[in-house]
Design a protein around this motif. Structure first.
Motif, mmCIF file in Angstrom:
data_model
loop_
_atom_site.group_PDB
_atom_site.id
_atom_site.type_symbol
_atom_site.label_atom_id
_atom_site.label_comp_id
_atom_site.label_asym_id
_atom_site.label_seq_id
_atom_site.Cartn_x
_atom_site.Cartn_y
_atom_site.Cartn_z
ATOM 1 N N LYS A 84 0.838 -1.205 0.000
ATOM 2 C CA LYS A 84 0.000 0.000 0.000
ATOM 3 C C LYS A 84 0.872 1.254 0.000
ATOM 4 C CE LYS A 84 -3.575 2.446 2.532
ATOM 5 N NZ LYS A 84 -4.375 2.530 3.746
ATOM 6 N N GLY A 87 2.324 1.965 -3.247
ATOM 7 C CA GLY A 87 1.383 2.394 -4.273
ATOM 8 C C GLY A 87 0.838 1.276 -5.138
ATOM 9 N N ASN A 89 -1.775 -1.236 -6.386
ATOM 10 C CA ASN A 89 -3.238 -1.244 -6.422
ATOM 11 C C ASN A 89 -3.759 -2.503 -5.727
ATOM 12 O OD1 ASN A 89 -5.943 -1.389 -7.098
ATOM 13 N ND2 ASN A 89 -5.624 -0.862 -9.251
ATOM 14 N N SER A 90 -4.491 -2.326 -4.640
ATOM 15 C CA SER A 90 -4.972 -3.465 -3.852
ATOM 16 C C SER A 90 -6.050 -4.281 -4.564
ATOM 17 C CB SER A 90 -5.498 -2.995 -2.496
ATOM 18 O OG SER A 90 -6.588 -2.124 -2.674
ATOM 19 N N SER A 91 -6.618 -3.736 -5.632
ATOM 20 C CA SER A 91 -7.664 -4.476 -6.342
ATOM 21 C C SER A 91 -7.114 -5.347 -7.475
ATOM 22 C CB SER A 91 -8.717 -3.508 -6.887
ATOM 23 O OG SER A 91 -8.143 -2.670 -7.863
ATOM 24 N N ILE A 92 -5.786 -5.390 -7.609
ATOM 25 C CA ILE A 92 -5.179 -6.258 -8.627
ATOM 26 C C ILE A 92 -5.525 -7.707 -8.306
ATOM 27 C CG2 ILE A 92 -2.977 -7.181 -9.492
ATOM 28 C CD1 ILE A 92 -1.776 -4.452 -9.255
ATOM 29 N N THR A 100 3.741 -8.421 -9.517
ATOM 30 C CA THR A 100 4.000 -6.996 -9.738
ATOM 31 C C THR A 100 5.424 -6.659 -9.319
ATOM 32 O OG1 THR A 100 3.233 -6.331 -7.541
ATOM 33 C CG2 THR A 100 1.584 -6.331 -9.350
ATOM 34 N N ASN A 126 7.158 1.897 -11.427
ATOM 35 C CA ASN A 126 5.762 1.504 -11.583
ATOM 36 C C ASN A 126 5.536 0.199 -10.824
ATOM 37 O OD1 ASN A 126 3.186 0.805 -12.295
ATOM 38 N ND2 ASN A 126 3.562 0.755 -14.503
ATOM 39 N N ASN A 128 2.969 -1.347 -9.989
ATOM 40 C CA ASN A 128 1.840 -2.157 -10.463
ATOM 41 C C ASN A 128 2.147 -2.933 -11.740
ATOM 42 O OD1 ASN A 128 -0.332 -1.487 -8.519
ATOM 43 N ND2 ASN A 128 0.123 0.583 -9.223
#
Length: 159
Positions: A84, A87, A89-92, A100, A126, A128
């Motif tokens: 978190k 950065g 994305n927790s919905s991945i 990632t 990046n 993500n």
């Protein structure tokens, strides 16, 4: 009275009592190099990821101090907080989350903590972005290093 790995794991981080991926109460596996707990259902995803991404072990097996340190420095709570803060994305989708650049950076960070050395890995631009992992047997990942060190520790114990 000897305290089991499971009891120690739960006392380190109460969030370890549930599956890191789905929240299921009945955990039966751990991912050592991610320092997390996993249920019977989610372990199928981790098996597909392969040991370079998620080194699995049944929670009822014997654990040495080296492996235990991945949970002392890691654990479900720290895994989520780290990603978190980075950065990620927790919905991945879970099958992609562990691939990632952010999760890879976490594994390198965790390995450095366990070894007591500085993490020299560059923070990803990046986090993500999904990584492709090589299938080449000559490519060493954090997990390969863990496997070798686990084997060496076991050999030393039996010497």
């Amino acid at each position: 009275m000897e305290i089991s790995f499971k009891q120690t794991l739960f006392s380190i981080d109460p969030k370890n009592k549930r599956c890191n991926d789905c929240g299921e109460k009945h955990i039966s596996y751990v991912s050592i190099n991610n320092g997390i707990t996993i249920c019977n259902l989610c372990v199928q995803i981790h098996r597909q990821l392969g040991p370079k991404v998620s080194k699995l072990k049944k929670i009822d097996e014997e654990f040495d101090d080296y492996s235990m340190n991945f949970f002392i420095y890691g654990g479900n709570k720290n895994f989520h907080k780290f990603l978190k803060d980075l950065g990620v994305n927790s919905s991945i989708q879970r099958s992609k989350l562990y691939k990632t650049k952010g999760a890879d950076y976490y594994r390198k960070y965790l390995l450095a903590k366990v070894k007591g050395v500085e993490n020299t890995s560059k923070k990803p631009d990046n986090p993500n972005e999904i990584m492709e992992y090589e299938k080449d047997e000559n490519t060493y990942s954090n997990c390969d290093i863990l496997l070798k060190e686990d084997k060496k520790i076991k050999e030393d114990k039996h010497s």
